[in-house]
Design an enzyme around this catalytic site. Structure first.
Site, PDB file in Angstrom:
ATOM      1  N   CYS A 196       0.809  -1.226   0.000  1.00  0.00           N
ATOM      2  CA  CYS A 196       0.000   0.000   0.000  1.00  0.00           C
ATOM      3  C   CYS A 196       0.842   1.276   0.000  1.00  0.00           C
ATOM      4  CB  CYS A 196      -0.954   0.010   1.189  1.00  0.00           C
ATOM      5  SG  CYS A 196      -2.100  -1.372   1.137  1.00  0.00           S
TER       6      CYS A 196
ATOM      7  N   ASN B   5     -10.072  -0.017  -0.446  1.00  0.00           N
ATOM      8  CA  ASN B   5      -8.607   0.052  -0.400  1.00  0.00           C
ATOM      9  C   ASN B   5      -8.044  -0.630  -1.656  1.00  0.00           C
ATOM     10  OD1 ASN B   5      -5.885  -0.258   0.109  1.00  0.00           O
ATOM     11  ND2 ASN B   5      -6.146  -0.986   2.214  1.00  0.00           N
TER      12      ASN B   5
ATOM     13  N   HIS C 197      -3.300   7.500   1.424  1.00  0.00           N
ATOM     14  CA  HIS C 197      -3.693   6.135   1.083  1.00  0.00           C
ATOM     15  C   HIS C 197      -5.088   5.896   1.639  1.00  0.00           C
ATOM     16  CE1 HIS C 197      -3.900   1.914   0.614  1.00  0.00           C
ATOM     17  NE2 HIS C 197      -3.683   1.629   1.886  1.00  0.00           N
TER      18      HIS C 197
HETATM   19  O1  UT7 Z   1      -3.801  -0.768   3.393  1.00  0.00           O
HETATM   20  C1  UT7 Z   1      -3.061  -1.507   4.298  1.00  0.00           C
HETATM   21  C2  UT7 Z   1      -3.223  -0.958   5.619  1.00  0.00           C
HETATM   22  N1  UT7 Z   1      -4.420  -1.501   6.218  1.00  0.00           N
HETATM   23  C3  UT7 Z   1      -5.072  -0.793   7.089  1.00  0.00           C
HETATM   24  O2  UT7 Z   1      -4.721   0.338   7.323  1.00  0.00           O
HETATM   25  C4  UT7 Z   1      -6.204  -1.454   7.825  1.00  0.00           C
HETATM   26  C5  UT7 Z   1      -6.168  -1.016   9.250  1.00  0.00           C
HETATM   27  N2  UT7 Z   1      -7.209  -1.618  10.048  1.00  0.00           N
HETATM   28  C6  UT7 Z   1      -8.514  -1.291   9.945  1.00  0.00           C
HETATM   29  O3  UT7 Z   1      -8.877  -0.524   9.075  1.00  0.00           O
HETATM   30  C7  UT7 Z   1      -9.477  -1.839  10.958  1.00  0.00           C
HETATM   31  O4  UT7 Z   1      -8.766  -2.474  11.991  1.00  0.00           O
HETATM   32  C8  UT7 Z   1     -10.496  -2.853  10.360  1.00  0.00           C
HETATM   33  C9  UT7 Z   1     -11.491  -2.104   9.496  1.00  0.00           C
HETATM   34  C10 UT7 Z   1      -9.776  -3.902   9.554  1.00  0.00           C
HETATM   35  C11 UT7 Z   1     -11.280  -3.539  11.483  1.00  0.00           C
HETATM   36  O5  UT7 Z   1     -11.912  -2.586  12.323  1.00  0.00           O
HETATM   37  P1  UT7 Z   1     -11.794  -2.734  13.908  1.00  0.00           P
HETATM   38  O6  UT7 Z   1     -12.580  -1.631  14.486  1.00  0.00           O
HETATM   39  O7  UT7 Z   1     -10.322  -2.781  14.246  1.00  0.00           O
HETATM   40  O8  UT7 Z   1     -12.515  -4.089  14.182  1.00  0.00           O
HETATM   41  P2  UT7 Z   1     -11.958  -5.480  14.756  1.00  0.00           P
HETATM   42  O9  UT7 Z   1     -11.044  -6.132  13.797  1.00  0.00           O
HETATM   43  O10 UT7 Z   1     -11.479  -5.277  16.141  1.00  0.00           O
HETATM   44  O11 UT7 Z   1     -13.281  -6.298  14.831  1.00  0.00           O
HETATM   45  C12 UT7 Z   1     -14.377  -5.929  15.686  1.00  0.00           C
HETATM   46  C13 UT7 Z   1     -15.480  -6.954  15.583  1.00  0.00           C
HETATM   47  C14 UT7 Z   1     -14.993  -8.370  15.761  1.00  0.00           C
HETATM   48  O12 UT7 Z   1     -16.020  -9.076  16.459  1.00  0.00           O
HETATM   49  P3  UT7 Z   1     -15.912  -9.343  18.059  1.00  0.00           P
HETATM   50  O13 UT7 Z   1     -14.621 -10.108  18.250  1.00  0.00           O
HETATM   51  O14 UT7 Z   1     -15.873  -7.964  18.666  1.00  0.00           O
HETATM   52  O15 UT7 Z   1     -17.136 -10.115  18.344  1.00  0.00           O
HETATM   53  C15 UT7 Z   1     -14.893  -8.919  14.359  1.00  0.00           C
HETATM   54  O16 UT7 Z   1     -15.065 -10.313  14.302  1.00  0.00           O
HETATM   55  O17 UT7 Z   1     -16.039  -6.909  14.258  1.00  0.00           O
HETATM   56  C16 UT7 Z   1     -16.051  -8.218  13.690  1.00  0.00           C
HETATM   57  N3  UT7 Z   1     -15.881  -8.114  12.240  1.00  0.00           N
HETATM   58  C17 UT7 Z   1     -16.902  -7.917  11.397  1.00  0.00           C
HETATM   59  N4  UT7 Z   1     -18.222  -7.819  11.609  1.00  0.00           N
HETATM   60  C18 UT7 Z   1     -19.011  -7.607  10.532  1.00  0.00           C
HETATM   61  C19 UT7 Z   1     -14.719  -8.140  11.531  1.00  0.00           C
HETATM   62  N5  UT7 Z   1     -14.986  -7.976  10.217  1.00  0.00           N
HETATM   63  C20 UT7 Z   1     -16.335  -7.834  10.111  1.00  0.00           C
HETATM   64  C21 UT7 Z   1     -17.207  -7.638   9.034  1.00  0.00           C
HETATM   65  N6  UT7 Z   1     -18.529  -7.520   9.280  1.00  0.00           N
HETATM   66  N7  UT7 Z   1     -16.774  -7.515   7.755  1.00  0.00           N
END
Ligand code: UT7
Length: 322
Positions: A112, A279, A249
């Protein structure tokens, strides 16, 4: 010597996939995706449509915008993590299609952060006299390396390409000159496991799928973006108040908002396309750039700050007087 932007272009595959459509195949909702990332939809390449095809279309548009043709180029640097083939470089495919007979064409792999890396490489080659007119491309088909059953990653990415044309011109050496003013690049290989693809020609002889610990990447993104943005401004002898446009980005609206806030920029000075494109890795910065140039927001003489972070971890920033 300054590398001055002559034109830009971009291309998105025709097919649009909405969050609602994804929610029919994986356990997710439009509400979750929008709240956590700001993404509403993404473009997905058609069967038989490769990274080089997207790159070529974006390049043709960039050359047209610059009033140049392929034969005017003596360098192509293409940033991608999803090349058509393991080798040769996807850039050489674009070179052949553009009718560029001399010079050099190669790929840069910094995921990225790829576009910022590619801009820095092209800028350095121009300043060293190894090239005079360069096409810098970011192009990806991340849909091909997504595990479409992993809701934690498959909802986040899209396909697309963007390109700019750079030409070496003699400047006065001040930050008022048009062109690339400063670059800053970093990587930290210790962070491999939080964002990688679990395949490759040497390790598994397969292509593999993207794996990410999103929360961990998020934390590094917020800290590293703030630091690299300060670094590149310092190098150019400029301050946050001098920035006209942040062209970041496009991974997550929350990360973009955080960087904009730290710089003290009002939201209307931040170019956001993550809602429409998701992304697109190395393609996201030149795609956003092209949108804001073509809709008339970015004008000649404006100061642009481009920054990105991704797998490696690798990150960087470039300051450009448009
Ligand atoms: O380009 C490369 C660089 N990449 C990035 O910059 C990405 C950086 N990270 C992010 O943008 C965020 O961390 C994400 C968007 C990937 C995730 O957001 P988050 O607020 O960090 O959520 P999380 O991973 O902590 O997940 C929270 C909850 C989890 O459930 P529990 O454990 O709280 O029950 C996940 O299982 O959301 C759940 N979850 C989803 N729910 C519905 C994860 N993906 C999904 C989904 N739909 N697609």
């Amino acid at each position: 010597m300054r590398s001055v932007v002559q034109g830009c272009g971009s291309y998105l595959p025709e097919r649009v996939v909405t969050n609602e459509e994804l929610s029919r195949t994986v356990e997710t909702t439009d509400e979750w995706i929008q709240q956590r990332t700001g993404i509403r939809q993404r473009h997905i390449a058609a069967e038989g449509e490769f990274t080089s095809h997207l790159a070529l279309k974006a390049s043709q548009r960039a050359l047209e915008h610059a009033g140049l043709t392929g034969s005017d180029l003596d360098l192509i640097v293409l940033a991608t993590a999803t090349p058509d083939e393991t080798f040769p470089a996807t850039a050489t495919r674009v070179q052949a299609e553009l009718g560029m007979r001399g010079g050099a064409a190669f790929d840069v792999q910094a995921v990225c952060a790829g576009f910022v890396y590619a801009v820095s490489v092209a800028d350095s080659l121009i300043k060293n006299g190894l090239a005079s007119t360069a096409l810098v491309i970011g192009a990806e088909t991340f849909s091909r390396i997504l595990d479409w059953e992993d809701r934690g990653t498959c909802v986040l990415f899209g396909d697309g390409a963007g390109a700019i044309v750079l030409k070496g011109e003699q400047g006065t050496g001040t930050s008022a000159d048009r062109g690339i003013l400063a670059n800053a690049l970093h990587s930290d290989g210790r962070q491999h496991d939080i964002l990688y693809v679990d395949g490759g020609p040497s390790s598994t002889r397969t292509t593999g799928f993207l794996r990410m610990e999103g929360k961990e990447v998020f934390k590094h993104a917020v800290v590293n973006m703030a630091a690299v943005v300060g670094e590149v401004l310092h190098k150019a002898g400029l301050e946050p108040k001098d920035i006209d446009w942040l062209v970041p980005h496009q991974a997550n609206k929350r990360i973009i908002d955080g960087t904009g806030r730290k710089l003290g920029l009002p939201p209307e000075r931040v170019v956001v396309t993550v809602d429409r494109h998701a992304n697109t890795s190395a393609a996201s910065i030149p795609l956003a750039l092209d949108v804001a140039v073509k809709d008339g927001r970015i004008k000649k003489g404006d100061l642009l700050l481009m920054e990105g972070i991704g797998g490696g971890l690798a990150w960087g920033a470039s300051l450009v007087r448009w």
